[in-house]
Design a protein around this motif. Sequence first.
Motif, PDB file in Angstrom:
ATOM      1  N   LEU A 252     121.674   5.135  55.741  1.00 19.41           N
ATOM      2  CA  LEU A 252     121.265   4.324  56.893  1.00 19.41           C
ATOM      3  C   LEU A 252     122.412   3.435  57.357  1.00 19.41           C
ATOM      4  CD1 LEU A 252     117.664   3.276  55.706  1.00 19.41           C
ATOM      5  CD2 LEU A 252     118.207   4.759  57.632  1.00 19.41           C
TER       6      LEU A 252
ATOM      7  N   SER B  73     124.386   3.693  61.075  1.00 22.71           N
ATOM      8  CA  SER B  73     123.525   2.638  61.633  1.00 22.71           C
ATOM      9  C   SER B  73     123.308   2.758  63.140  1.00 22.71           C
ATOM     10  CB  SER B  73     124.068   1.264  61.273  1.00 22.71           C
ATOM     11  OG  SER B  73     125.381   1.149  61.781  1.00 22.71           O
TER      12      SER B  73
ATOM     13  N   ILE C 189     116.994   7.381  63.811  1.00 16.22           N
ATOM     14  CA  ILE C 189     116.450   7.771  62.496  1.00 16.22           C
ATOM     15  C   ILE C 189     116.077   9.264  62.470  1.00 16.22           C
ATOM     16  CG2 ILE C 189     114.111   6.944  63.104  1.00 16.22           C
ATOM     17  CD1 ILE C 189     115.417   6.569  59.603  1.00 16.22           C
TER      18      ILE C 189
ATOM     19  N   LEU D 159     118.858  11.409  61.117  1.00 18.56           N
ATOM     20  CA  LEU D 159     119.449  11.154  59.794  1.00 18.56           C
ATOM     21  C   LEU D 159     119.368  12.436  58.980  1.00 18.56           C
ATOM     22  CD1 LEU D 159     120.459   8.546  58.240  1.00 18.56           C
ATOM     23  CD2 LEU D 159     118.315   8.719  57.004  1.00 18.56           C
TER      24      LEU D 159
ATOM     25  N   ASN E 126     116.864   3.189  66.109  1.00 17.38           N
ATOM     26  CA  ASN E 126     118.137   3.309  65.398  1.00 17.38           C
ATOM     27  C   ASN E 126     117.963   3.019  63.905  1.00 17.38           C
ATOM     28  OD1 ASN E 126     119.546   3.998  67.598  1.00 17.38           O
ATOM     29  ND2 ASN E 126     120.742   2.114  67.775  1.00 17.38           N
ATOM     30  N   ASN E 127     118.844   3.593  63.128  1.00 19.13           N
ATOM     31  CA  ASN E 127     118.780   3.410  61.678  1.00 19.13           C
ATOM     32  C   ASN E 127     118.884   1.940  61.275  1.00 19.13           C
ATOM     33  OD1 ASN E 127     118.471   6.085  61.070  1.00 19.13           O
ATOM     34  ND2 ASN E 127     120.674   6.498  61.115  1.00 19.13           N
TER      35      ASN E 127
ATOM     36  N   ARG F 286     111.717   1.436  54.236  1.00 25.39           N
ATOM     37  CA  ARG F 286     112.376   2.265  53.193  1.00 25.39           C
ATOM     38  C   ARG F 286     111.415   2.530  52.043  1.00 25.39           C
ATOM     39  NH1 ARG F 286     116.806  -1.271  52.634  1.00 25.39           N
ATOM     40  NH2 ARG F 286     116.386  -1.278  50.401  1.00 25.39           N
TER      41      ARG F 286
END
Length: 419
Positions: free
Chosen positions: A289, A293, A297, A300, A324-325, A333
């Motif tokens: 992440l 960044s 997401i 990813l 966004n991450n 998480r």
Amino acid sequence: MSEDIQFDVAVIGGGPAGVMAAIRAAQKGARVVLIDKNEQIGRKLMITGNGRCNITQAEFDLPELVAKFGSKGKFLFSAFNLFGPSQLMDFLEGENLKLKVENSGRVFPSSNKSLDVIEVLKKILRDNGITTLMKNAVRDVEIKNSRIERLILKKGAIVAENYILATGGKSYPVTGSDGSGYSLAQKMGHKIVDPRPALTPLEIKNFPLEKSQAISLRGVELNVYQNGKKKFSQSGDLIFTHFGISGPAVLNVSREVGVLLKNGPVEIGLDSKPQLTREKLDEILQKELEKNSAKKIANLSFDFFSPKFWDLILDLAKIDSQINNSRISRKDRHVLIELFKDMRLEVAGLSGFERAMVTAGGIDLKEVDSRNMRSKIVSNLFLVGEVLDLDGPTGGYNLQMCWSSGYLAGENAAEKVLD
Ligand SMILES: Cc1cc2nc3c(=O)[nH]c(=O)nc-3n(C[C@H](O)[C@H](O)[C@H](O)COP(=O)(O)OP(=O)(O)OC[C@H]3O[C@@H](n4cnc5c(N)ncnc54)[C@H](O)[C@@H]3O)c2cc1C
């Protein structure tokens, strides 16, 4: 056919058990007829192992092999001893069918094609002069003095010295094994242990099945829960389907899940990364992440899961895939990690006979002599393969049971007439 045709041995059912029984009886010198209602032999064999045919398991230790069939395994001792996995492999390779053993011990034709196995079997049937009567179902049996006198077919009748029943179970009835063999056996006085679907996929409820369909995961761990308590675990591969989950890990827990379902709801905790702890997984996720960044997401990408599975995880975590991450919080998480380590799946039920790989239950083993597969009720009848009350785990064990029991019966059915 207007008149009865005479043979030494008549085999009912052209699946792996019947084909092997016919081959062995003919090798011993008997005049053999093999009858099947399908157009070709081995209709179910064709779809085994996802069309690759997991012929057997490279388990060469007899007690270990027997143990795979649980408490009923000892019934197979003589059959496995006479014609076990190594004899089968030698036999097929001797007929120019190249085989390979995969890491799990599963044995396949090197070509990965079931059709090649069937072609070899057809050739052996021809080479041994076996008469094949296809598209002709056995409808009835005539019994006198505890002996079969005649088989009544859809077209004509057959008279033989000995008969081998190899009609399979009730699973995947489209392949021909629709349970008619049980009725024939029952008519001859055999007891049938209630047939149940086994090695069957699980239907799942309250889950985005459209999204998950066709995701396949290797080496997962399934933890099976009832009333919040973990009952048992199983490792292996898994695939999501349009109705739930399948694959070796799922098929191998289906029997126990079926038992638990009788007492109430069952939940499965899917650990898709059993080799990584939650802490390690969090460390990897956090690193990815941070490194990405500025990216979304949804994009990813880890090395160890597919975009489709990630998409499912985000969906279940209710995380907007377009953020966004950098906006993924510690709490997010934690939710993601839990989904990797313990994705909960509510079991709606077992799939039925239409999708079960094998049938548990069948002809009661107490009424069959395990030294030669002869019926203890009808003196000129032998019983082989899945029609018997036998079922094993995935991995080639079920087919080996068919090859072995068929071979043993073929050998004995021929000997008695040629003595
Ligand atoms: C999708 C699927 C995948 C599988 N994959 C594997 C695998 O990779 N490895 C493994 O070990 N096992 C596998 N199995 C299980 C294995 O295929 C069976 O255990 C095996 O085929 C049983 O063999 P059998 O000869 O006893 O019966 P079957 O193969 O069921 O053959 C019985 C035959 O008898 C015929 N018949 C039935 N009644 C009559 C009648 N009255 N008159 C004339 N003919 C009749 C049927 O048409 C049929 O051809 C799989 C099963 C399925 C459904």
